[in-house]
Design a protein around this motif. Structure first.
Motif, mmCIF file in Angstrom:
data_model
loop_
_atom_site.group_PDB
_atom_site.id
_atom_site.type_symbol
_atom_site.label_atom_id
_atom_site.label_comp_id
_atom_site.label_asym_id
_atom_site.label_seq_id
_atom_site.Cartn_x
_atom_site.Cartn_y
_atom_site.Cartn_z
ATOM 1 N N GLY A 1 0.905 -6.680 -13.207
ATOM 2 C CA GLY A 1 0.478 -6.275 -14.542
ATOM 3 C C GLY A 1 -0.873 -5.603 -14.582
ATOM 4 O O GLY A 1 -1.238 -4.998 -15.587
ATOM 5 N N GLU A 2 -1.646 -5.692 -13.488
ATOM 6 C CA GLU A 2 -2.949 -5.045 -13.457
ATOM 7 C C GLU A 2 -2.817 -3.582 -13.040
ATOM 8 O O GLU A 2 -1.894 -3.202 -12.311
ATOM 9 N N ALA A 3 -3.770 -2.769 -13.495
ATOM 10 C CA ALA A 3 -3.871 -1.397 -13.004
ATOM 11 C C ALA A 3 -4.529 -1.435 -11.626
ATOM 12 O O ALA A 3 -5.202 -2.401 -11.266
ATOM 13 N N SER A 4 -4.308 -0.390 -10.830
ATOM 14 C CA SER A 4 -4.887 -0.332 -9.485
ATOM 15 C C SER A 4 -5.718 0.937 -9.360
ATOM 16 O O SER A 4 -5.430 1.965 -9.978
ATOM 17 N N ILE A 5 -6.755 0.877 -8.531
ATOM 18 C CA ILE A 5 -7.631 2.026 -8.303
ATOM 19 C C ILE A 5 -7.703 2.273 -6.797
ATOM 20 O O ILE A 5 -8.099 1.397 -6.038
ATOM 21 N N PRO B 1 2.226 -0.862 -10.143
ATOM 22 C CA PRO B 1 3.536 -0.519 -9.582
ATOM 23 C C PRO B 1 4.572 -1.625 -9.742
ATOM 24 O O PRO B 1 5.748 -1.404 -9.465
ATOM 25 N N GLY B 2 4.165 -2.825 -10.174
ATOM 26 C CA GLY B 2 5.121 -3.906 -10.386
ATOM 27 C C GLY B 2 5.421 -4.687 -9.131
ATOM 28 O O GLY B 2 5.476 -5.918 -9.160
ATOM 29 N N THR C 1 -1.709 6.823 4.319
ATOM 30 C CA THR C 1 -1.034 5.843 3.470
ATOM 31 C C THR C 1 -2.014 4.793 2.966
ATOM 32 O O THR C 1 -3.050 4.528 3.584
ATOM 33 N N ALA C 2 -1.665 4.235 1.840
ATOM 34 C CA ALA C 2 -2.378 3.072 1.301
ATOM 35 C C ALA C 2 -1.344 2.151 0.683
ATOM 36 O O ALA C 2 -0.418 2.599 -0.010
ATOM 37 N N THR C 3 -1.479 0.875 0.936
ATOM 38 C CA THR C 3 -0.535 -0.105 0.400
ATOM 39 C C THR C 3 -1.192 -0.880 -0.737
ATOM 40 O O THR C 3 -2.312 -1.389 -0.584
ATOM 41 N N ILE C 4 -0.496 -0.921 -1.857
ATOM 42 C CA ILE C 4 -0.930 -1.725 -2.999
ATOM 43 C C ILE C 4 -0.088 -2.999 -2.982
ATOM 44 O O ILE C 4 1.127 -2.968 -3.249
ATOM 45 N N THR C 5 -0.709 -4.095 -2.615
ATOM 46 C CA THR C 5 -0.010 -5.378 -2.590
ATOM 47 C C THR C 5 -0.108 -6.012 -3.974
ATOM 48 O O THR C 5 -1.210 -6.191 -4.499
#
Length: 302
Positions: free
Chosen positions: A164-168, A206-207, A231-235
């Protein structure tokens, strides 16, 4: 007497013997005509049968490379050799002080393919005729070929967010700019980002855990581009949930074990109330238990 047909003037020649030489220094191609020859003996006899000789004066030839367009690292370009006289000549040039092979019999418009990886000076160091007299021109004429670096785009690193949070994602760029960055993040309205300097890319959540790949970057300032596999991974960590069980009925003076049922292994920091009194526990795992010993009906709330 000699007649100079270029200047239309007579030149007196002193007494000479057979095979003597007479030095002349014409600035341009000139024809000399022997108009008369007088015997210095007595009796003096004069011959007026004309005899001519032409001295061809070759002009110095000038050569240089045309100023080329910039190229990107990894590209090649044809340098155009400009020669100010018709015909074929022998030319020597060097790139940034390193002697190159002489070019034999080249003419105006000769192409020389080069592929330097850094900006390089190309100097014509000599140009001459192919046969004697060579009339070598050693005036150095230098032309610079500028080589632009390939742009880069890099993420600062992977990040972890809560559901639910935005990512930067911080994106670092090199080159002149502005840039176009191609990516595969489907939630973004366009697959191309336009940037004027390094920036923080704000993404909606991204959920689920997602890896974003940058496929290429274009430096619009130099028109250089580079393929990427950055690449970057948003966990995305799910929000913790928990329950406190069980409801129980006990006798006055008895104890009751209460269990915290948490949705993952943790550890977790939890807060609950003991009949209205706040209590905190730090670093607990699923299945954490407390012992309740109330003297009256009590409510325990996670």
């Amino acid at each position: 007497l000699l007649f100079n047909q270029t200047t239309s003037s007579l030149e007196g020649v002193p007494a000479v013997n057979d095979l003597d030489t007479y030095e002349v220094c014409p600035a341009t191609t000139t024809t000399y005509t022997l108009q008369s020859l007088t015997d210095s003996n007595v009796p003096s006899c004069t011959s007026t049968t004309p005899s001519s000789v032409t001295i061809t004066v070759r002009p110095y030839v000038n050569a240089s490379f045309d100023v080329p367009a910039n190229i990107c690292v990894g590209e090649n370009i044809d340098l155009v050799l400009s020669i100010d006289q018709a015909g074929s000549y022998d030319v020597v040039y060097d790139p940034s002080g390193v002697p190159a092979s002489p070019l034999a019999g080249v003419a105006d418009g000769q192409l020389i393919n080069v592929s330097p990886v850094v900006s390089t000076d190309y100097s014509v160091t000599s140009v001459q005729y192919q046969d004697a007299p060579f009339c070598t021109n050693t005036a150095v004429v230098t032309t610079t070929l500028n080589v632009d670096l390939l742009p880069t785009a890099e993420f600062a690193g992977d990040i972890t967010i809560c559901a639910g949070e935005a990512s930067i994602l911080h994106l670092s760029l090199t080159g002149t700019g502005p840039w176009e960055i191609y990516h595969d993040y489907a939630a973004e309205p366009s697959p191309i980002l336009t940037a004027f300097n390094e920036f923080d890319w704000l993404l909606t959540s991204p959920g689920v855990t997602t890896t974003i790949t940058l496929s290429s970057v274009v430096d619009l300032g130099t028109n250089c581009s580079q393929l990427l596999t950055e690449t970057a991974t948003i966990t995305v960590n799910p929000l913790p949930t928990g329950t406190l069980t069980p409801d129980a009925t006990i006798c006055n003076g008895d104890d009751q074990v209460l269990t915290f049922n948490l949705n993952t292994d943790g550890p977790f920091d939890i807060q609950y109330t003991d009949d209205g009194t706040p209590v905190s526990e730090i670093g607990v795992a699923d299945g954490f238990q407390i012992i309740a010993s109330p003297n009256a009906n009590a409510q325990y709330c996670l």
